[in-house]
Write an enzyme that holds these catalytic residues in place. Structure first.
Site, PDB file in Angstrom:
ATOM      1  N   SER A   1       0.836  -1.196   0.000  1.00 17.97           N
ATOM      2  CA  SER A   1       0.000   0.000   0.000  1.00 17.97           C
ATOM      3  C   SER A   1       0.868   1.242   0.000  1.00 17.97           C
ATOM      4  CB  SER A   1      -0.921   0.008   1.223  1.00 17.97           C
ATOM      5  OG  SER A   1      -0.279   0.626   2.313  1.00 17.97           O
ATOM      6  N   LYS A   2       0.198   2.364  -0.255  1.00 18.90           N
ATOM      7  CA  LYS A   2       0.906   3.651  -0.271  1.00 18.90           C
ATOM      8  C   LYS A   2       1.636   3.876   1.046  1.00 18.90           C
ATOM      9  CE  LYS A   2      -2.356   5.927  -3.090  1.00 18.90           C
ATOM     10  NZ  LYS A   2      -2.993   6.069  -4.031  1.00 18.90           N
ATOM     11  N   ARG A   3       1.080   3.340   2.117  1.00 21.32           N
ATOM     12  CA  ARG A   3       1.680   3.547   3.440  1.00 21.32           C
ATOM     13  C   ARG A   3       3.095   2.981   3.540  1.00 21.32           C
ATOM     14  NH1 ARG A   3      -3.657   2.940   4.844  1.00 21.32           N
ATOM     15  NH2 ARG A   3      -3.527   0.687   4.836  1.00 21.32           N
TER      16      ARG A   3
END
Ligand code: GLU
Length: 548
Positions: free
Chosen positions: A254-256
């Site tokens: 994910s972007k995280r």
């Protein structure tokens, strides 16, 4: 449904760049349509005004174009089912909503956030999951008008039938959701815009979508969508939920992950006293509270990607590529990335891996999509990129390199195609495009930019009483008069010196290389000196001799 043609869509929300998971959904829809002579539709789901990012849709379109995923209908590509931006389809949603209100399948609600919070807290205290309590009798349109006049937020909720529902998924088979799992969810927000669940159903219907291929994280939304379809009396498309994309360590990609990698790097740097808290605050220009919250993982949003990038540079952390654009900036070929992505959750069978887009189209089928998550193996992607770069014709590499160099403001972007082609060919065997700059970039900078690597100078030039320096000195006049100044002639010249002095090729080539590039790394010696030209070669050798 009036058409029997397969119609599938990719429906990104413009809330950021296109990430690899999204690209995989786009690709599978595209391949499925191309394989079956269907139509591939691109629809921008931009009704969540607060979350839309200015320019994001253009970036998504650019990324798809870069990957070579073109649509048959969509923004900029006329079709009979447009517009293809949800923000321009408000009338369609309003009409569908009126239909559901009239049939009693939807109703107005006008609770304030505070009132809903109280209900949620009560459910929490009673340890029952929160479910919106359906009022009895249902509010009328007149009640809604009155509430609106009082300044209350008026939404429309869908009346979820109290029954179990079985979704047939083309990949997962039948998936049953028990009765009572859903509450009466909002389909139209108080600002008049539809929620995702409503807009997606209305659009899939109007655009005559026959197949919905989307990420497995949407599986839990599908009962909502099918209930709405039933209430509207419209057909349900076939659903195929695609396996998730995991990092190699088994966490969801994910972007995280970008924040996670930099946060860890900064924490390590602080622990090892390479960075102080105060420096971190100063670098970001954010408040110390915000930085602390970010470090404690309270919220990624505390710092922007620009701020995170500054921290990454200071802590020496490489930010992992997540978005398609990141891979473009990092110097991957789109055909390699596409080939890599298609294998996340699908395979053509056997141990075949290298596939062109046309081969993917020929081989693609839903029944070879896996049920379980696929892993994003970065080492494998690098190996694949190397493979694609090695096999690419020179013109293709030139085109890809220019795109990369322009995007990265590389000084090599200014080179003409013919020179670039020769440079790329001389560097073949590279894994990503910046490797070419690492190997040959210095040859196209000013002579003053050459920084002599101390270790290389000691090893290649200074040892044995400066034997390397002495040789360079003796080569100078010969290089001055060498004719013609071609790679062959230069290689031949070096070979002659080796023969006459009884030395190995490297013994002669390495001192020259260190003299002109500062390090013992550059393309083949003939190419290296041709790229430089005679004047710069001689100038750099003279400059190096001053290091003695
Ligand atoms: N806009 C949704 C998303 O970006 C689309 C989901 C769907 O394909 O239904 O996740």
């Amino acid at each position: 449904m009036t058409s029997q043609t397969i119609r599938a869509r990719f429906a990104p929300s413009p809330t950021g760049y296109l990430h690899v998971g999204g690209a995989r959904s786009a690709l599978f829809n595209y391949l499925f349509c191309r394989r079956n002579n269907g139509k591939f539709i691109l629809r921008i789901e931009d009704t969540d005004i607060d979350r839309n990012i200015v320019g994001a849709e253009q970036k998504i379109l650019d990324d798809l174009r870069w990957l070579g995923i073109d649509c048959d209908e969509g923004p900029g590509v006329d079709g009979a089912f447009g517009p293809y931006f949800q923000s321009q389809r408000r009338d369609t949603y309003d009409a569908a909503c009126q239909k559901l209100l009239a049939s009693g399948d939807a109703y107005y609600a006008f609770d304030t956030n505070e009132e809903l919070d109280v209900l949620r807290k009560q459910a929490e205290a009673a340890k029952t999951g929160f479910k919106y309590p359906r009022p009895d009798p249902l509010p009328t349109a007149a009640d809604a008008d009155r509430a609106r006049a009082e300044g209350r937020p008026v939404v429309v909720r869908f009346k979820v039938p109290d029954e179990a529902i079985t979704i047939h998924d083309e990949i997962l088979g039948d998936v049953t959701f028990a009765a009572g799992e859903l509450d009466d969810f909002v389909i139209v927000k108080s600002n008049g815009w539809p929620t995702y669940h409503f807009a997606v159903v209305v659009d899939d219907t109007h655009m005559e979508i026959t197949h919905v291929l989307r990420a497995q994280e949407h599986l839990g939304n599908t009962p909502k969508h099918v209930f709405i379809q039933r209430a509207l009396g419209v057909p349900t498309p076939k659903y195929a939920h695609l396996p998730l994309v995991f990092n190699i360590d088994g966490t969801k990609m994910s972007k995280r992950d970008k924040h996670k990698a930099v946060r860890q790097g900064v924490k390590d740097a602080i622990k090892q006293n390479n960075m102080t808290d105060a420096q971190v605050v100063e670098l970001t220009g954010a408040s110390s509270d915000a930085v602390e919250r970010w470090l404690k993982k309270k919220a990624d949003a505390e710092l922007s990607m620009d701020q995170v990038a500054k921290l990454a540079a200071a802590a020496g952390v490489t930010i992992p590529e997540i978005d398609v654009h990141d891979f473009r900036v990092s110097g991957y070929l789109p055909e390699a990335l596409l080939n890599f992505i298609v294998l996340i959750g699908w395979s053509p069978g056997g141990d075949r891996e290298k596939l062109t887009r046309d081969e993917m189209i020929e081989l693609f089928s839903l029944d070879r999509i896996n049920k379980t998550a696929g892993r994003f193996d970065r080492e494998k992607l690098l190996a694949m990129n190397l493979d694609w770069c090695s096999a690419a014709p020179t013109e293709r590499l030139v085109e890809a390199f220019k795109d990369w160099a322009t995007l990265n403001d590389s000084h090599m972007a200014a080179l003409d195609d013919a020179t670039l082609g020769r440079v790329l060919d001389s560097c073949r065997g590279f894994r990503t495009l910046p490797d070419v700059v690492a190997k040959a970039g210095i040859l196209f900078e000013s002579d003053d930019a050459v920084v002599f690597d101390e270790k290389a100078v000691a090893k290649v030039l200074a040892k044995n009483d400066g034997a390397g320096f002495a040789m360079l000195e003796s080569l100078l006049p010969q290089l001055e008069s060498l004719e013609p100044w071609t790679a062959e002639a230069i290689e031949g010249f070096v070979k002659n010196i080796c023969e006459s002095t009884g030395s190995k090729m490297g013994d002669v080539a390495q001192p020259i290389r260190v003299a002109v590039a500062g390090r013992p790394v550059s393309p083949a010696i003939g190419d290296t000196l041709v790229f430089l030209g005679r004047d710069k070669t001689l100038n750099r050798i003279r400059r190096c001799l001053q290091q003695r």
